[in-house]
Design a protein around this motif. Structure first.
Motif, PDB file in Angstrom:
ATOM      1  N   LEU A 208       0.822  -1.213   0.000  1.00 24.27           N
ATOM      2  CA  LEU A 208       0.000   0.000   0.000  1.00 24.27           C
ATOM      3  C   LEU A 208       0.860   1.269   0.000  1.00 24.27           C
ATOM      4  CD1 LEU A 208      -2.801  -1.025   2.527  1.00 24.27           C
ATOM      5  CD2 LEU A 208      -2.962  -0.930   0.052  1.00 24.27           C
ATOM      6  N   ALA A 209       1.953   1.255   0.777  1.00 21.87           N
ATOM      7  CA  ALA A 209       2.844   2.429   0.832  1.00 21.87           C
ATOM      8  C   ALA A 209       3.469   2.683  -0.539  1.00 21.87           C
ATOM      9  CB  ALA A 209       3.929   2.219   1.880  1.00 21.87           C
ATOM     10  N   ILE A 210       3.909   1.622  -1.217  1.00 25.85           N
ATOM     11  CA  ILE A 210       4.500   1.772  -2.560  1.00 25.85           C
ATOM     12  C   ILE A 210       3.437   2.248  -3.560  1.00 25.85           C
ATOM     13  CG2 ILE A 210       5.529   0.478  -4.497  1.00 25.85           C
ATOM     14  CD1 ILE A 210       6.911  -1.265  -2.257  1.00 25.85           C
ATOM     15  N   PHE A 242      -6.205   8.494  -4.296  1.00 22.66           N
ATOM     16  CA  PHE A 242      -7.028   8.673  -3.103  1.00 22.66           C
ATOM     17  C   PHE A 242      -7.638   7.366  -2.602  1.00 22.66           C
ATOM     18  CE2 PHE A 242      -6.973  12.954  -5.054  1.00 22.66           C
ATOM     19  CZ  PHE A 242      -6.109  13.491  -4.114  1.00 22.66           C
ATOM     20  N   THR A 243      -7.928   6.440  -3.498  1.00 29.04           N
ATOM     21  CA  THR A 243      -8.392   5.122  -3.017  1.00 29.04           C
ATOM     22  C   THR A 243      -7.246   4.403  -2.297  1.00 29.04           C
ATOM     23  OG1 THR A 243      -7.965   4.243  -5.223  1.00 29.04           O
ATOM     24  CG2 THR A 243     -10.258   4.713  -4.665  1.00 29.04           C
ATOM     25  N   SER A 244      -6.023   4.593  -2.810  1.00 32.37           N
ATOM     26  CA  SER A 244      -4.852   3.987  -2.147  1.00 32.37           C
ATOM     27  C   SER A 244      -4.642   4.598  -0.762  1.00 32.37           C
ATOM     28  CB  SER A 244      -3.598   4.193  -2.993  1.00 32.37           C
ATOM     29  OG  SER A 244      -3.791   3.690  -4.279  1.00 32.37           O
ATOM     30  N   LEU A 245      -4.828   5.910  -0.648  1.00 32.76           N
ATOM     31  CA  LEU A 245      -4.697   6.581   0.647  1.00 32.76           C
ATOM     32  C   LEU A 245      -5.734   6.069   1.644  1.00 32.76           C
ATOM     33  CD1 LEU A 245      -4.007  10.330  -0.237  1.00 32.76           C
ATOM     34  CD2 LEU A 245      -2.619   8.922   1.254  1.00 32.76           C
ATOM     35  N   LEU A 246      -6.972   5.900   1.177  1.00 29.89           N
ATOM     36  CA  LEU A 246      -8.035   5.412   2.049  1.00 29.89           C
ATOM     37  C   LEU A 246      -7.778   3.961   2.459  1.00 29.89           C
ATOM     38  CD1 LEU A 246     -11.189   6.986   0.340  1.00 29.89           C
ATOM     39  CD2 LEU A 246      -9.936   7.839   2.307  1.00 29.89           C
ATOM     40  N   SER A 247      -7.190   3.190   1.547  1.00 28.64           N
ATOM     41  CA  SER A 247      -6.829   1.811   1.859  1.00 28.64           C
ATOM     42  C   SER A 247      -5.728   1.772   2.920  1.00 28.64           C
ATOM     43  CB  SER A 247      -6.363   1.098   0.592  1.00 28.64           C
ATOM     44  OG  SER A 247      -6.065  -0.241   0.862  1.00 28.64           O
ATOM     45  N   LEU A 248      -4.749   2.669   2.783  1.00 29.73           N
ATOM     46  CA  LEU A 248      -3.658   2.762   3.770  1.00 29.73           C
ATOM     47  C   LEU A 248      -4.209   3.160   5.141  1.00 29.73           C
ATOM     48  CD1 LEU A 248      -0.512   2.549   3.854  1.00 29.73           C
ATOM     49  CD2 LEU A 248      -0.454   5.008   3.516  1.00 29.73           C
ATOM     50  N   GLY A 249      -5.266   3.982   5.143  1.00 28.41           N
ATOM     51  CA  GLY A 249      -5.898   4.384   6.400  1.00 28.41           C
ATOM     52  C   GLY A 249      -6.724   3.282   7.035  1.00 28.41           C
ATOM     53  N   GLY A 250      -7.069   2.246   6.266  1.00 26.28           N
ATOM     54  CA  GLY A 250      -7.805   1.100   6.816  1.00 26.28           C
ATOM     55  C   GLY A 250      -9.306   1.210   6.684  1.00 26.28           C
ATOM     56  N   PRO A 252     -12.846   0.009   5.534  1.00 20.09           N
ATOM     57  CA  PRO A 252     -13.251  -1.397   5.367  1.00 20.09           C
ATOM     58  C   PRO A 252     -13.284  -2.030   3.975  1.00 20.09           C
ATOM     59  CG  PRO A 252     -14.528  -0.420   7.090  1.00 20.09           C
ATOM     60  CD  PRO A 252     -13.638   0.659   6.568  1.00 20.09           C
ATOM     61  N   PRO A 253     -13.803  -1.431   2.909  1.00 20.36           N
ATOM     62  CA  PRO A 253     -13.866  -2.230   1.672  1.00 20.36           C
ATOM     63  C   PRO A 253     -12.499  -2.539   1.069  1.00 20.36           C
ATOM     64  CG  PRO A 253     -15.189  -0.229   1.508  1.00 20.36           C
ATOM     65  CD  PRO A 253     -14.335  -0.098   2.704  1.00 20.36           C
ATOM     66  N   PHE A 254     -11.468  -1.819   1.498  1.00 19.18           N
ATOM     67  CA  PHE A 254     -10.158  -1.935   0.853  1.00 19.18           C
ATOM     68  C   PHE A 254      -9.249  -2.936   1.566  1.00 19.18           C
ATOM     69  CE2 PHE A 254     -11.454   2.610   0.178  1.00 19.18           C
ATOM     70  CZ  PHE A 254     -11.830   2.451  -1.142  1.00 19.18           C
ATOM     71  N   LEU A 255      -8.126  -3.243   0.908  1.00 14.72           N
ATOM     72  CA  LEU A 255      -7.175  -4.245   1.409  1.00 14.72           C
ATOM     73  C   LEU A 255      -6.571  -3.856   2.764  1.00 14.72           C
ATOM     74  CD1 LEU A 255      -5.579  -6.871   0.789  1.00 14.72           C
ATOM     75  CD2 LEU A 255      -3.893  -5.451  -0.376  1.00 14.72           C
ATOM     76  N   GLY A 256      -6.374  -2.554   2.999  1.00 20.04           N
ATOM     77  CA  GLY A 256      -5.744  -2.085   4.239  1.00 20.04           C
ATOM     78  C   GLY A 256      -6.506  -2.422   5.503  1.00 20.04           C
ATOM     79  N   PHE A 257      -7.807  -2.709   5.354  1.00 22.73           N
ATOM     80  CA  PHE A 257      -8.617  -3.044   6.537  1.00 22.73           C
ATOM     81  C   PHE A 257      -8.358  -4.472   7.014  1.00 22.73           C
ATOM     82  CE2 PHE A 257     -12.762  -4.694   8.195  1.00 22.73           C
ATOM     83  CZ  PHE A 257     -12.766  -3.975   9.381  1.00 22.73           C
ATOM     84  N   LEU A 258      -7.981  -5.368   6.086  1.00 18.90           N
ATOM     85  CA  LEU A 258      -7.840  -6.797   6.400  1.00 18.90           C
ATOM     86  C   LEU A 258      -6.842  -7.081   7.526  1.00 18.90           C
ATOM     87  CD1 LEU A 258      -8.696  -9.716   5.611  1.00 18.90           C
ATOM     88  CD2 LEU A 258      -6.826  -9.694   3.953  1.00 18.90           C
ATOM     89  N   THR A 286      -5.967   8.987  11.717  1.00 16.55           N
ATOM     90  CA  THR A 286      -5.155   8.992  10.484  1.00 16.55           C
ATOM     91  C   THR A 286      -6.068   8.987   9.252  1.00 16.55           C
ATOM     92  OG1 THR A 286      -4.974   6.581  10.377  1.00 16.55           O
ATOM     93  CG2 THR A 286      -3.241   7.725  11.544  1.00 16.55           C
ATOM     94  N   LEU A 287      -7.182   8.268   9.348  1.00 13.58           N
ATOM     95  CA  LEU A 287      -8.145   8.238   8.245  1.00 13.58           C
ATOM     96  C   LEU A 287      -8.722   9.627   8.006  1.00 13.58           C
ATOM     97  CD1 LEU A 287      -9.401   6.205   6.278  1.00 13.58           C
ATOM     98  CD2 LEU A 287     -11.237   5.867   7.904  1.00 13.58           C
ATOM     99  N   TYR A 288      -8.883  10.400   9.080  1.00 17.13           N
ATOM    100  CA  TYR A 288      -9.399  11.773   8.957  1.00 17.13           C
ATOM    101  C   TYR A 288      -8.459  12.633   8.106  1.00 17.13           C
ATOM    102  CZ  TYR A 288      -9.917  16.681  10.151  1.00 17.13           C
ATOM    103  OH  TYR A 288     -10.014  18.044  10.077  1.00 17.13           O
TER     104      TYR A 288
END
Length: 343
Positions: A208-210, A242-250, A252-258, A286-288
């Protein structure tokens, strides 16, 4: 892949240093691996044409040398004063040896060097510093870390500092730095619970960071106020960033939440519900600030200056890489769920 042969050599030795450190069966071998890794990263960071890169590499060198020297000194002192082979002694032994490793990985309250170094680096080096450079110190921490007051204090401070520190920042690099400190708190939690948990979290966080760094580099953005003025033609690129940023924040629908979901479950099972509450709340903070970045670009109306002539049409390879990574970020959680349920 860099086309410069020197960079390829340095990247190879950088990864070799991590592998030497991780696979070593003695603390001296682990220290040697850390030094090889450091000596490979410094030339990658420094650039004669850019004063900020040189300053950042000097700061990083001083801090890492301090941490390495402290680690070597502590290990030698402990082997001399206690049992040479098992290092079984006082309860403070793991705490003392963990401290330089925590300094190397940038965990709070030993994070003071991290924002300053990140601010002076190129995006490629930022990605390396947030991912590869954390692997060896965290792996060495896994040999010593236990669920005790010291570990819980470090986890609490890392998550809180990472969440609150990023609130007042305008620089994208500093926001990613404080996000990395917050994620370090999560990774230390995973390490204390299970090594497999940490490996899963670290792999997903690195991806996610990359992804985020690739998308930001492609858009040419360095500060929050520039996100509103990115090219209107590059809607897909904005969406990826921005979807990548939201995923990094965790979210739910994205990979970062898992991985966060799995760690919360593990913490609850180990009677760490109060700490789980703290790390979840700080993750929401952080999500904010990720949403604060995203908000301007999610708006239908946006401004674009007349001098914004930068085109990304000729960067086919970079576009493809960022698109592929962001697809993994978007669909990764659904894919994992399908695979688990199928087998």
């Amino acid at each position: 892949m860099p086309n410069n042969s020197t960079k390829i050599l340095l990247l190879t030795t950088l990864v070799s240093g991590v592998l030497v450190s991780v696979s070593s069966n003695s603390w001296l071998g682990a220290w040697m691996g850390l030094e090889i890794n450091l000596m490979s990263f410094i030339p990658l960071m420094s650039n004669v044409k850019n004063m900020y890169n040189t300053e950042a590499s000097l700061k990083y060198f001083i801090v890492q040398v301090l941490a390495s020297a402290t680690l070597l000194f502590m290990v030698v002192m402990k082997t001399l004063t206690e049992d040479l082979f098992t290092m079984e002694g006082t309860a403070y032994t793991p705490m003392i040896i963990c401290t330089p490793l925590l300094l190397k990985s940038g965990a709070a309250p030993l994070h003071w060097w991290f924002p300053g170094v990140m601010e002076g680096l190129s995006w490629e080096n930022c990605a390396l510093l947030m991912t590869v450079q954390k692997a060896a110190p965290l792996m060495l921490l896994s040999y010593l870390i236990e669920i005790n007051t010291f570990t819980l204090t470090i986890i609490f401070m890392s998550t809180v500092v990472g969440a609150i520190g990023g609130l007042n920042q305008t620089s994208m690099r500093k926001i990613l730095t404080y996000s990395s400190i917050n994620h370090t708190g999560w990774m230390l939690t995973a390490l204390a619970l299970s090594e497999n948990l940490w490996m899963m979290y670290f792999a997903i966080y690195s991806t996610l960071a990359i992804t985020v760094v690739s998308a930001i580099k492609l858009s040419g953005v360095s500060f929050i106020n520039q996100t509103m003025m990115t090219n209107k033609e590059t809607t897909l690129m904005k969406f990826m960033m921005f979807t990548s940023l939201l995923s990094l924040g965790g979210l739910p629908p994205f990979l970062g939440f898992l991985p966060k979901w799995i760690i919360i479950q593990a913490m609850t099972a180990n009677s760490l519900a109060p700490m789980a509450t703290i790390v979840v709340v700080t993750s929401l903070i952080t999500l904010y600030y990720y949403l604060k970045i995203s908000y301007s670009s999610f708006m239908i109306l946006n401004t674009e200056p007349k001098w914004n002539l930068k085109s990304h049409k000729n960067k086919k390879t970079t576009n493809t890489k960022a698109l592929l990574l962001s697809t993994v970020s978007l669909t990764g959680m659904a894919a994992c769920t399908i695979i688990v349920n199928t087998y």
